[in-house]
Scaffold this motif. Structure first.
Motif, PDB file in Angstrom:
ATOM      1  N   UNK A  89       0.863  -1.187   0.000  1.00 18.55           N
ATOM      2  CA  UNK A  89       0.000   0.000   0.000  1.00 18.55           C
ATOM      3  C   UNK A  89       0.898   1.235   0.000  1.00 18.55           C
ATOM      4  N   UNK A  90       0.550   2.196  -0.856  1.00 16.11           N
ATOM      5  CA  UNK A  90       1.368   3.401  -0.986  1.00 16.11           C
ATOM      6  C   UNK A  90       0.514   4.652  -0.880  1.00 16.11           C
ATOM      7  N   UNK A  91       1.172   5.746  -0.482  1.00 15.34           N
ATOM      8  CA  UNK A  91       0.516   7.061  -0.442  1.00 15.34           C
ATOM      9  C   UNK A  91       1.519   8.103  -0.905  1.00 15.34           C
ATOM     10  N   UNK A  92       1.043   9.039  -1.738  1.00 13.80           N
ATOM     11  CA  UNK A  92       1.869  10.157  -2.202  1.00 13.80           C
ATOM     12  C   UNK A  92       1.069  11.447  -1.995  1.00 13.80           C
ATOM     13  N   UNK A  93       1.708  12.587  -2.317  1.00 18.35           N
ATOM     14  CA  UNK A  93       1.064  13.891  -2.131  1.00 18.35           C
ATOM     15  C   UNK A  93       0.981  14.592  -3.485  1.00 18.35           C
ATOM     16  N   UNK A  94      -0.258  14.966  -3.860  1.00 16.04           N
ATOM     17  CA  UNK A  94      -0.460  15.627  -5.159  1.00 16.04           C
ATOM     18  C   UNK A  94      -0.014  17.081  -5.090  1.00 16.04           C
ATOM     19  N   UNK A  95       0.010  17.719  -6.256  1.00 18.24           N
ATOM     20  CA  UNK A  95       0.388  19.129  -6.311  1.00 18.24           C
ATOM     21  C   UNK A  95      -0.584  20.016  -5.573  1.00 18.24           C
ATOM     22  N   UNK A  96      -1.817  19.548  -5.416  1.00 15.71           N
ATOM     23  CA  UNK A  96      -2.828  20.327  -4.679  1.00 15.71           C
ATOM     24  C   UNK A  96      -2.909  19.918  -3.210  1.00 15.71           C
ATOM     25  N   UNK A  97      -1.847  19.220  -2.724  1.00 17.94           N
ATOM     26  CA  UNK A  97      -1.741  18.815  -1.312  1.00 17.94           C
ATOM     27  C   UNK A  97      -2.835  17.825  -0.896  1.00 17.94           C
ATOM     28  N   UNK A  98      -3.192  16.946  -1.833  1.00 18.80           N
ATOM     29  CA  UNK A  98      -4.145  15.897  -1.518  1.00 18.80           C
ATOM     30  C   UNK A  98      -3.402  14.571  -1.461  1.00 18.80           C
ATOM     31  N   UNK A  99      -3.736  13.768  -0.438  1.00 19.57           N
ATOM     32  CA  UNK A  99      -3.085  12.471  -0.296  1.00 19.57           C
ATOM     33  C   UNK A  99      -3.698  11.499  -1.304  1.00 19.57           C
ATOM     34  N   UNK A 100      -2.817  10.920  -2.157  1.00 21.26           N
ATOM     35  CA  UNK A 100      -3.240   9.950  -3.160  1.00 21.26           C
ATOM     36  C   UNK A 100      -2.801   8.560  -2.721  1.00 21.26           C
ATOM     37  N   UNK A 101      -3.759   7.614  -2.744  1.00 22.16           N
ATOM     38  CA  UNK A 101      -3.457   6.267  -2.261  1.00 22.16           C
ATOM     39  C   UNK A 101      -3.522   5.257  -3.387  1.00 22.16           C
ATOM     40  N   UNK A 102      -2.652   4.277  -3.304  1.00 19.47           N
ATOM     41  CA  UNK A 102      -2.598   3.208  -4.292  1.00 19.47           C
ATOM     42  C   UNK A 102      -2.407   1.873  -3.565  1.00 19.47           C
ATOM     43  N   UNK A 103      -3.435   1.001  -3.627  1.00 21.92           N
ATOM     44  CA  UNK A 103      -4.742   1.186  -4.275  1.00 21.92           C
ATOM     45  C   UNK A 103      -5.571   2.262  -3.570  1.00 21.92           C
TER      46      UNK A 103
END
Length: 774
Positions: A89-103
């Motif tokens: 499970x992964x999480x990153x930070x978008x340019x708009x400061x939203x946490x993006x999760x995969x899955x």
């Protein structure tokens, strides 16, 4: 679900990539670090990845997701990666400061509890308590104020206790003196008034005069002894001088005075010839002659007059010694005369003594020899009077010391009484102020649904057994929309609001129990439970009960992650004072921006000692110091269990010797462990496999206890003399004692009294006898 690893990069404190690998087979991970070293970063990583929260930032006002990335990092660099047996499970930070999760869904279930959540859950109004799982209020400012006020009250109480003790000691000293004096004047108050009003000026003057006379006596007595010693030497040397003089005169009468003069002339001639580099003529007759011939001729004549030479040398040597001693005696006689006159002047003023009559023949107008002769006649009489004077002076000094002690202690009583009144007045103001401060955030205590009340009750009673508390009930208040109510019992009273009667620490532990029960309710063995610095400061017993509660409840969760800066929690595990077999230790070291989160390699102290005992890892000082500290932890457990007698100390920081010596001979005779049989079901039964007496092991440790101080605690010369084998024996004896006491299954000590006959470990593997000290 089993956790494999957590990898974080450019997330909060992880300015450099950091990976936490989880130990397989252990479902509790303890992350220990001092504040600011990254433990909350790890907890927040779990929260951000597995929930819709941004972790501890939620507790702060005006917090934004942009602050999740590390200082100087970009949004795209942030990464949180959790690897489990169910997937990655992964999480990153978008340019708009939203946490993006995969899955984007299906993340592991997780509940995270932070200190601010515990207090806010307890304090929220019933209408807000229902939202506790998604919304929390930061109360760190109030907590800080409470902490400072508690510190102030603690300081005032300690100061008051210390001053009350000093006041009691001063009063006890005065009472003791009064009783020893025979309780004069009937009451201590009347006696004190009389003693305080006493004018000791005359007595002090008498002491000063007497002391001056005694000092003068002792001062010139040393001169008298020197004179007597030197006079004896002079008498002996004078005899030698008289003999040498007589023998020289006898020789001169037989051979005439001319030979003596000739010898003197020859010696002078020899000196002259010796120092001159060139001589062409005889210095006596003026005839031509060489230096060597003249010197040879002079030496031959001196040799023929050898007897006269020896007599002359003996005479000169004796005369020199006689003159030196005479001069020394003359140098002593004047100081004697000065000293005896000073003594006579002072002593003659003492009308109650016979000094004036005894020393009547001594006068400053007389010759020194006369005074000396007069003193030698009366010296013994004067010494007798001095002895009597010495006794009287000691009695006067004792009386003055006693009087000064009375006055000093009386003054202390007055000062301490005033100080105690001032401290009491401050406490009267501070304690209500603390109550007001606490009351401001204790209007309500949070609760959860009535369905978890049973679990909360059971957990709470495990932390606070037999305290007359509990009966916790959580239920939905139908009168108000989305409102949860909480009631409990207080001794004989039931269904009361605990926030009105429970102490702060009791309310805090209640919040922890409610949260764990809430998480347990939602967990089906697949939830991760994160406890982030939930315990600030508790006593040993309650800390042990909290630890045991977490261990007992851990099977209900996929994994329990505990982060703490509370060192006693870490040390309970490291020193086997809590079950550690199912615990993975993670220790974080000092954080820097360049280094990021740094992981140390912590281990149990017992394993550390075994590691240092290996030849390749042997280190004298480290092994001695580590062993000594671990041994103190074991002895602290034993002395606490058996309530051994130890001297009171403000901090209870007992030394190794004090702990060892507190184990009485009666206790050591009975001290033993029984190792129990493990059945096929994996549980321990009542069959004793082996019984071991602990006295020989402890006696061996006592014989080697000096190793700790000499090698492991201080730099001493004696430490260098301690052999490596003694250090190894000290460590091995401690390991032997530890392994006999520590549960092989859970890793804890026998601290449970289930039968009323002995102590035993949680699993029942070890029994420790006796139950109480005989």
């Amino acid at each position: 679900m089993k956790l494999s690893s957590l990898h974080i990069k450019s997330f909060r404190g992880a300015t450099q990539p950091f990976t936490l690998n989880f130990s397989q087979g252990k479902n509790i991970t303890l992350v220990y670090a001092e504040n600011g070293n990254g433990k909350t970063t790890i907890a927040d990583a779990f929260a951000c990845l597995c929930t819709n929260s941004i972790g501890s930032l939620t507790d702060k006002s005006d917090a934004e997701a942009t602050y999740l990335k590390s200082l100087g990092a970009s949004n795209t660099e942030l990464l949180i990666k959790l690897t489990t047996d169910n997937g990655v499970y992964e999480a990153t930070l978008s340019g708009s400061n939203k946490i993006l999760k995969n899955p984007d869904k299906g993340q592991p279930k997780l509940k995270a509890l932070r200190r601010a959540q515990v207090t806010s859950f307890i304090e929220d109004r019933p209408s807000e308590r229902y939202k506790v799982l998604s919304y929390f209020i930061d109360v760190s400012g109030i907590q800080k104020s409470e902490s400072e006020l508690k510190k102030l009250i603690s300081t005032l109480e300690n100061d008051l206790e210390r001053n009350v003790k000093s006041l009691s000691d001063a009063n006890a000293t005065l009472n003791s003196i009064w009783e020893k004096e025979g309780k004069p004047l009937g009451t201590i108050e009347a006696w004190l008034a009389a003693e305080i009003s006493k004018d000791n000026t005359k007595l002090a003057a008498e002491l000063s005069t007497n002391s001056g006379v005694l000092k003068a006596w002792h001062s010139f007595q040393s001169i008298v002894e020197s004179i007597q010693l030197e006079k004896a030497k002079y008498t002996k040397v004078l005899e030698l001088f008289t003999t040498a003089e007589g023998e020289l005169k006898a020789y001169q009468e037989k051979h005439g005075e001319g030979e003596k003069d000739l010898l003197a002339l020859l010696n002078e001639t020899k000196k002259f010839l010796t120092v001159k580099p060139i001589v062409d003529k005889c210095p006596v007759c003026g005839k031509d002659n060489k230096k060597d011939h003249l010197l040879k001729h002079v030496n031959e004549q001196i040799d023929r007059m050898k007897e006269l030479t020896n007599l002359t040398n003996a005479f000169n040597l004796a005369k020199k010694e006689k003159d030196q001693l005479l001069q020394k005696l003359k140098g002593l006689i004047e100081p004697f005369n000065k000293g005896v006159i000073i003594f006579q002047t002072g002593a003659s003023k003492l009308d109650s003594y016979k000094f004036k009559d005894i020393l009547s023949d001594i006068s400053s107008s007389k010759e020194t020899k006369e005074n000396y002769d007069a003193f030698t006649v009366v010296q013994s009489q004067a010494a007798n009077e001095i002895e009597a004077l010495q006794s009287e002076t000691e009695a006067i000094n004792k009386s003055l010391v006693l009087s000064n002690s009375i006055k000093t202690n009386h003054a202390s009583v007055q000062q301490l009484t005033k100080k105690c009144e001032e401290l009491s007045a401050l406490l009267v103001l501070a304690k209500p102020a603390l109550t007001i401060l606490e009351t401001s955030r204790k209007e309500f205590i949070d609760s959860e649904l009535e369905s978890i009340s049973g679990d909360v009750e059971a957990m709470y009673n495990r932390i606070h057994p037999n305290e007359g508390l509990g009966g916790v009930k959580l239920f939905l208040n139908r009168t108000y929309q989305s409102s949860l109510s909480l009631t409990a019992k207080f001794h004989s009273e039931t269904d009361i609001a605990p926030q009105s009667l429970y102490s702060e620490s009791h309310l805090d532990t209640l919040g922890i129990c409610i949260f764990i029960a809430l998480a347990k309710k939602e967990s089906h063995g697949d939830m991760i439970l994160v406890l982030d610095d939930v315990v600030m400061s508790v006593d040993e017993k309650h800390l042990d009960r909290i630890i045991n509660l977490i261990h007992d409840e851990s099977p209900n969760f996929a994994h329990v992650i505990i982060s703490t800066h509370y060192r006693p929690w870490r040390e309970r595990y490291r020193n086997n004072r809590a079950p550690n077999a199912n615990v993975q230790f993670v220790e974080l070291r000092g954080w820097t921006k360049e280094r990021g989160i740094t992981q140390a390699k912590p281990q149990l102290v017992l394993d550390e000692i075994k590691h240092l005992l290996e030849p390749a890892n042997f280190h004298r000082e480290n092994l001695s110091g580590t062993t000594g500290r671990f041994l103190e932890a074991l002895l602290d457990f034993l002395t606490l269990n058996f309530q051994c007698r130890l001297k009171r100390k403000p901090a209870s920081d007992f030394t190794l010797s004090e702990l060892l010596d507190s184990l009485s001979s009666g206790l050591l005779r009975l001290l033993k462990v029984q190792q129990m049989e493990k059945g096929e079901d994996g549980k321990y039964n009542s069959t004793v496999v082996k019984e071991i007496d602990l006295k020989p092991i402890i006696d061996n440790i006592k014989a080697l206890k000096a190793v700790r101080n000499q090698v492991g605690a201080h730099f001493t010369f004696d430490g260098a003399l301690v052999s490596d084998s003694d250090i190894e024996d000290f460590a091995k004896a401690t390991v032997q004692l530890a392994e006999l006491l520590i549960c092989p299954k859970d890793g804890n000590l026998p601290d449970r009294n289930k039968t009323g006959s002995y102590w035993e470990t949680k699993s029942g593997s070890i029994r420790l006898f006796p139950l109480i000290e005989p």
